[in-house]
Design an enzyme around this catalytic site. Sequence first.
Site, PDB file in Angstrom:
ATOM      1  N   CYS A 141       3.344  -2.779  -0.036  1.00 44.02           N
ATOM      2  CA  CYS A 141       2.245  -2.275   0.779  1.00 44.02           C
ATOM      3  C   CYS A 141       2.505  -2.456   2.275  1.00 44.02           C
ATOM      4  CB  CYS A 141       0.952  -2.918   0.306  1.00 44.02           C
ATOM      5  SG  CYS A 141      -0.470  -1.884   0.628  1.00 44.02           S
ATOM      6  N   ARG A 163       0.522   5.392   6.865  1.00 52.56           N
ATOM      7  CA  ARG A 163      -0.367   4.247   6.617  1.00 52.56           C
ATOM      8  C   ARG A 163      -1.730   4.733   6.119  1.00 52.56           C
ATOM      9  NH1 ARG A 163      -0.889   0.339  11.599  1.00 52.56           N
ATOM     10  NH2 ARG A 163      -1.935  -0.882   9.997  1.00 52.56           N
ATOM     11  N   GLU A 187       1.994  -8.018  -7.568  1.00 54.23           N
ATOM     12  CA  GLU A 187       1.664  -9.454  -7.663  1.00 54.23           C
ATOM     13  C   GLU A 187       0.222  -9.665  -8.131  1.00 54.23           C
ATOM     14  OE1 GLU A 187       1.626  -7.681  -5.029  1.00 54.23           O
ATOM     15  OE2 GLU A 187       0.115  -8.377  -3.602  1.00 54.23           O
ATOM     16  N   HIS A 208       0.645  -3.121  -5.433  1.00 52.16           N
ATOM     17  CA  HIS A 208       0.673  -4.596  -5.457  1.00 52.16           C
ATOM     18  C   HIS A 208       1.028  -5.144  -6.840  1.00 52.16           C
ATOM     19  CE1 HIS A 208      -1.204  -5.560  -1.521  1.00 52.16           C
ATOM     20  NE2 HIS A 208      -1.651  -4.325  -1.638  1.00 52.16           N
ATOM     21  N   GLY A 263      -0.995  -6.848   3.252  1.00 52.21           N
ATOM     22  CA  GLY A 263      -1.838  -7.439   4.293  1.00 52.21           C
ATOM     23  C   GLY A 263      -2.027  -6.405   5.376  1.00 52.21           C
ATOM     24  N   GLU A 264      -1.895  -6.832   6.618  1.00 53.82           N
ATOM     25  CA  GLU A 264      -2.064  -5.925   7.750  1.00 53.82           C
ATOM     26  C   GLU A 264      -0.724  -5.869   8.487  1.00 53.82           C
ATOM     27  OE1 GLU A 264      -3.149  -3.260  10.118  1.00 53.82           O
ATOM     28  OE2 GLU A 264      -4.581  -3.881   8.560  1.00 53.82           O
ATOM     29  N   SER A 265      -0.058  -4.727   8.386  1.00 53.29           N
ATOM     30  CA  SER A 265       1.324  -4.649   8.878  1.00 53.29           C
ATOM     31  C   SER A 265       1.439  -4.888  10.381  1.00 53.29           C
ATOM     32  CB  SER A 265       1.934  -3.296   8.502  1.00 53.29           C
ATOM     33  OG  SER A 265       1.139  -2.233   8.982  1.00 53.29           O
ATOM     34  N   ILE A 275      -4.221  -0.716  -2.711  1.00 55.60           N
ATOM     35  CA  ILE A 275      -5.296  -1.167  -1.825  1.00 55.60           C
ATOM     36  C   ILE A 275      -5.014  -0.649  -0.416  1.00 55.60           C
ATOM     37  CG2 ILE A 275      -6.512  -3.171  -0.874  1.00 55.60           C
ATOM     38  CD1 ILE A 275      -5.410  -4.769  -3.322  1.00 55.60           C
TER      39      ILE A 275
END
Length: 195
Positions: free
Chosen positions: A79, A106, A171, A169, A47-49, A133
């Site tokens: 990620c 990042r 998942e 990822h 996501g967005e860390s 991603i």
Amino acid sequence: MSKIGVLAVQGAFAEHEAVLRGLGAQPVELRERKDLEGIEGLVLPGGESTVQGKLLTELGMMEPLKAAVSSGLPVLATCAGLILLARRLENDPAVWFGTLPVAVRRNAYGRQLGSFTATAPFKGLGNVEMIFIRAPVVVSTGPGVETLAEVEGRIAAVAFGNQIGLAFHPELGRDSRIHALFLERVREAGQRLRL
Ligand code: GLN
């Protein structure tokens, strides 16, 4: 049935839950402090860390989770999750958990066009398909950190104690072997977070 806390404030958490359920574990969505009670392992999704780190702090989950991870609660971080665990970020002054002694860059593959798939060997598993991603890269590792996978000479997966950090990822693919490895660690660790 292992109870696994999946950080569910932002990002790709539902996909992790589906994989965990498929392997017979019980995912618990972590949205507030009281959700942490009794978890035996932790998943930090992509996501967005920056958003995730701020929400973890504001919602009062950072401090108990950091203490639990420091004392051996198994964690699978993908990620953005890897960015949250890192002791240092090369291109960002933030430190969130800081429990994984690695430096991470990042958005190491460019911000928008940085998504790709690669197949590479993963320690103990053989070849694994890896979906990246806007992925980070581990640029250096401290003592005791094991590299689990590299893609074109860049570190894509590490382990340190019971912390597993992945730049990609697992998942999103059809391969649940990395989650299965994580659940093995959860069973071996036999920990349970108590608030
Ligand atoms: N680029 C994101 C970050 O820096 C991570 C991307 C991801 O989790 N897929 O937080």
